[in-house]
Design a protein around this motif. Sequence first.
Motif, PDB file in Angstrom:
ATOM      1  N   ASP A  16       0.671  -1.023   0.122  1.00  0.00           N
ATOM      2  CA  ASP A  16       0.128   0.054   0.113  1.00  0.00           C
ATOM      3  C   ASP A  16       0.976   1.227   0.025  1.00  0.00           C
ATOM      4  OD1 ASP A  16      -1.712   2.137   0.957  1.00  0.00           O
ATOM      5  OD2 ASP A  16      -2.640   1.109   2.246  1.00  0.00           O
ATOM      6  N   ILE A  17       0.982   1.962  -0.896  1.00  0.00           N
ATOM      7  CA  ILE A  17       1.670   3.022  -1.204  1.00  0.00           C
ATOM      8  C   ILE A  17       1.611   4.189  -0.249  1.00  0.00           C
ATOM      9  CG2 ILE A  17       0.479   4.695  -2.740  1.00  0.00           C
ATOM     10  CD1 ILE A  17       2.841   4.976  -4.524  1.00  0.00           C
ATOM     11  N   THR A  18       0.450   4.405   0.666  1.00  0.00           N
ATOM     12  CA  THR A  18       0.258   5.046   1.642  1.00  0.00           C
ATOM     13  C   THR A  18       1.142   4.760   2.971  1.00  0.00           C
ATOM     14  OG1 THR A  18      -1.691   4.178   2.643  1.00  0.00           O
ATOM     15  CG2 THR A  18      -1.824   5.974   1.001  1.00  0.00           C
ATOM     16  N   GLY A  35      -9.751  14.326  -6.876  1.00  0.00           N
ATOM     17  CA  GLY A  35      -9.969  13.279  -5.971  1.00  0.00           C
ATOM     18  C   GLY A  35     -10.705  11.933  -6.530  1.00  0.00           C
ATOM     19  N   GLY A  36     -10.845  10.982  -6.040  1.00  0.00           N
ATOM     20  CA  GLY A  36     -11.779   9.757  -6.729  1.00  0.00           C
ATOM     21  C   GLY A  36     -11.310   8.531  -5.787  1.00  0.00           C
ATOM     22  N   GLY A  37     -11.373   7.373  -6.385  1.00  0.00           N
ATOM     23  CA  GLY A  37     -11.206   6.078  -5.737  1.00  0.00           C
ATOM     24  C   GLY A  37      -9.728   5.454  -5.922  1.00  0.00           C
ATOM     25  N   GLY A  38      -9.603   4.336  -5.727  1.00  0.00           N
ATOM     26  CA  GLY A  38      -8.163   3.759  -6.137  1.00  0.00           C
ATOM     27  C   GLY A  38      -7.265   4.281  -5.272  1.00  0.00           C
ATOM     28  N   GLY A  41      -8.031   8.014  -3.961  1.00  0.00           N
ATOM     29  CA  GLY A  41      -8.778   7.949  -2.868  1.00  0.00           C
ATOM     30  C   GLY A  41      -7.861   7.490  -1.312  1.00  0.00           C
ATOM     31  N   ALA A  42      -7.149   6.907  -1.611  1.00  0.00           N
ATOM     32  CA  ALA A  42      -6.362   6.269  -0.531  1.00  0.00           C
ATOM     33  C   ALA A  42      -5.373   7.309   0.024  1.00  0.00           C
ATOM     34  CB  ALA A  42      -5.547   4.881  -0.809  1.00  0.00           C
ATOM     35  N   ILE A  43      -4.801   8.108  -0.975  1.00  0.00           N
ATOM     36  CA  ILE A  43      -3.743   9.144  -0.691  1.00  0.00           C
ATOM     37  C   ILE A  43      -4.492  10.332  -0.080  1.00  0.00           C
ATOM     38  CG2 ILE A  43      -2.444  11.066  -2.049  1.00  0.00           C
ATOM     39  CD1 ILE A  43      -1.148   8.614  -3.540  1.00  0.00           C
ATOM     40  N   LEU A 121       5.824   4.931  -6.647  1.00  0.00           N
ATOM     41  CA  LEU A 121       4.959   5.032  -7.724  1.00  0.00           C
ATOM     42  C   LEU A 121       4.153   3.971  -7.576  1.00  0.00           C
ATOM     43  CD1 LEU A 121       7.664   5.851 -10.723  1.00  0.00           C
ATOM     44  CD2 LEU A 121       5.794   7.544  -9.727  1.00  0.00           C
ATOM     45  N   PRO A 122       2.702   4.233  -7.884  1.00  0.00           N
ATOM     46  CA  PRO A 122       1.737   3.220  -8.268  1.00  0.00           C
ATOM     47  C   PRO A 122       1.793   2.843  -9.781  1.00  0.00           C
ATOM     48  CG  PRO A 122       0.630   5.479  -8.418  1.00  0.00           C
ATOM     49  CD  PRO A 122       2.291   5.716  -8.141  1.00  0.00           C
ATOM     50  N   ALA A 123       0.928   1.836 -10.194  1.00  0.00           N
ATOM     51  CA  ALA A 123       0.748   1.466 -11.392  1.00  0.00           C
ATOM     52  C   ALA A 123      -0.376   2.520 -12.236  1.00  0.00           C
ATOM     53  CB  ALA A 123       0.213  -0.057 -11.527  1.00  0.00           C
TER      54      ALA A 123
HETATM   55  N1  AR6 Z   1      -1.316   1.663  -2.763  1.00  0.00           N
HETATM   56  C1  AR6 Z   1      -0.602   1.452  -4.029  1.00  0.00           C
HETATM   57  N2  AR6 Z   1      -1.575   0.996  -5.450  1.00  0.00           N
HETATM   58  C2  AR6 Z   1      -2.926   1.051  -5.381  1.00  0.00           C
HETATM   59  C3  AR6 Z   1      -3.550   1.420  -3.949  1.00  0.00           C
HETATM   60  C4  AR6 Z   1      -2.672   1.683  -2.866  1.00  0.00           C
HETATM   61  N3  AR6 Z   1      -3.112   2.129  -1.734  1.00  0.00           N
HETATM   62  N4  AR6 Z   1      -4.953   1.574  -4.340  1.00  0.00           N
HETATM   63  C5  AR6 Z   1      -4.935   1.198  -5.664  1.00  0.00           C
HETATM   64  N5  AR6 Z   1      -3.844   0.828  -6.211  1.00  0.00           N
HETATM   65  P1  AR6 Z   1      -6.271   3.495  -9.816  1.00  0.00           P
HETATM   66  P2  AR6 Z   1      -6.065   4.928 -12.606  1.00  0.00           P
HETATM   67  C6  AR6 Z   1      -3.582   0.365  -7.483  1.00  0.00           C
HETATM   68  O1  AR6 Z   1      -7.733   3.087 -10.261  1.00  0.00           O
HETATM   69  O2  AR6 Z   1      -6.325   3.478 -13.239  1.00  0.00           O
HETATM   70  C7  AR6 Z   1      -9.168   7.430  -9.520  1.00  0.00           C
HETATM   71  O3  AR6 Z   1     -10.712   7.346  -9.050  1.00  0.00           O
HETATM   72  C8  AR6 Z   1      -4.583  -0.274  -8.303  1.00  0.00           C
HETATM   73  O4  AR6 Z   1      -4.757  -1.657  -8.074  1.00  0.00           O
HETATM   74  O5  AR6 Z   1      -6.081   3.881  -8.617  1.00  0.00           O
HETATM   75  O6  AR6 Z   1      -5.056   5.530 -12.952  1.00  0.00           O
HETATM   76  C9  AR6 Z   1      -8.806   8.741  -9.749  1.00  0.00           C
HETATM   77  O7  AR6 Z   1      -9.200   9.752  -9.102  1.00  0.00           O
HETATM   78  C10 AR6 Z   1      -4.038  -0.129  -9.634  1.00  0.00           C
HETATM   79  O8  AR6 Z   1      -3.087  -1.225  -9.902  1.00  0.00           O
HETATM   80  O9  AR6 Z   1      -5.665   4.614 -10.995  1.00  0.00           O
HETATM   81  C11 AR6 Z   1      -8.901   8.747 -11.077  1.00  0.00           C
HETATM   82  O10 AR6 Z   1     -10.239   9.163 -11.528  1.00  0.00           O
HETATM   83  C12 AR6 Z   1      -3.331   1.166  -9.529  1.00  0.00           C
HETATM   84  O11 AR6 Z   1      -3.154   1.380  -7.957  1.00  0.00           O
HETATM   85  C13 AR6 Z   1      -8.758   7.323 -11.716  1.00  0.00           C
HETATM   86  O12 AR6 Z   1      -9.033   6.458 -10.506  1.00  0.00           O
HETATM   87  C14 AR6 Z   1      -4.138   2.457 -10.413  1.00  0.00           C
HETATM   88  O13 AR6 Z   1      -5.277   2.130 -10.169  1.00  0.00           O
HETATM   89  C15 AR6 Z   1      -7.485   6.970 -12.279  1.00  0.00           C
HETATM   90  O14 AR6 Z   1      -7.439   5.548 -12.444  1.00  0.00           O
END
Ligand code: AR6
Length: 178
Positions: A16-18, A35-38, A41-43, A121-123
């Motif tokens: 978890d990147i946070t 802001g949003g999910g994924g 959202g966590a950050i 960095l995340p993916a």
């Molecule tokens: N730590 C690391 N990686 C994570 C975490 C975490 N806590 N949570 C999720 N991932 P996404 P996108 C992974 O959807 O595709 C948002 O609503 C996840 O499993 O977060 O660039 C934004 O506001 C996936 O592998 O980002 C935008 O609207 C990776 O992070 C939109 O989503 C990216 O998934 C961006 O979509």
Amino acid sequence: MERQLGGGLLVLVEGDITLIAADAIGNAANAALAGGGGVDGAIHRVGGPAIMAELRARHPYGTPAGTAVATGAGQLPARWVIHAVGPVWQGGDHGESVQLAGAYLSVMSLAAELGARTLTLPAISAGAYGYPLEDAARIAVGTVAESLRAGAPLERVTFVLYSPRTLAVFERALVAFR
Ligand code: AR6
């Protein structure tokens, strides 16, 4: 897994990147910086409202796909968050690969400008934005690895991948990088 490239170490971990301390944390944001999910959202959840307040004050119109902006990191274990906007996957012939590479390059150059020595960095784009994982991993790893090899002044860049499958695909991309 890790690999030395130029003066920097490229590291791949699951997590978890946070929760992982770094000078700068990359975020996968949207173009509105709303802001949003994924991971976004966590950050914002862990970092607290100061991050969104700074985004609204300094970047009220957001930033386009392929670019990034930096803010403070609030309560996160970092000094800065670098909010990168990846492309929404639309089949691959809408400039997605250039935008995804641009998002990572923007993060790398902002991190260098800020004086960060470590970056996580995340993916980017590989979640809600639907970028096919193998391609997203190849571009992510290739762009960051080339930038380190070309002399980016970072000691360590760590991809923090959220699932075993994502880590495995990134590991294959790092092994394949020449
Ligand atoms: N730590 C690391 N990686 C994570 C975490 C975490 N806590 N949570 C999720 N991932 P996404 P996108 C992974 O959807 O595709 C948002 O609503 C996840 O499993 O977060 O660039 C934004 O506001 C996936 O592998 O980002 C935008 O609207 C990776 O992070 C939109 O989503 C990216 O998934 C961006 O979509």
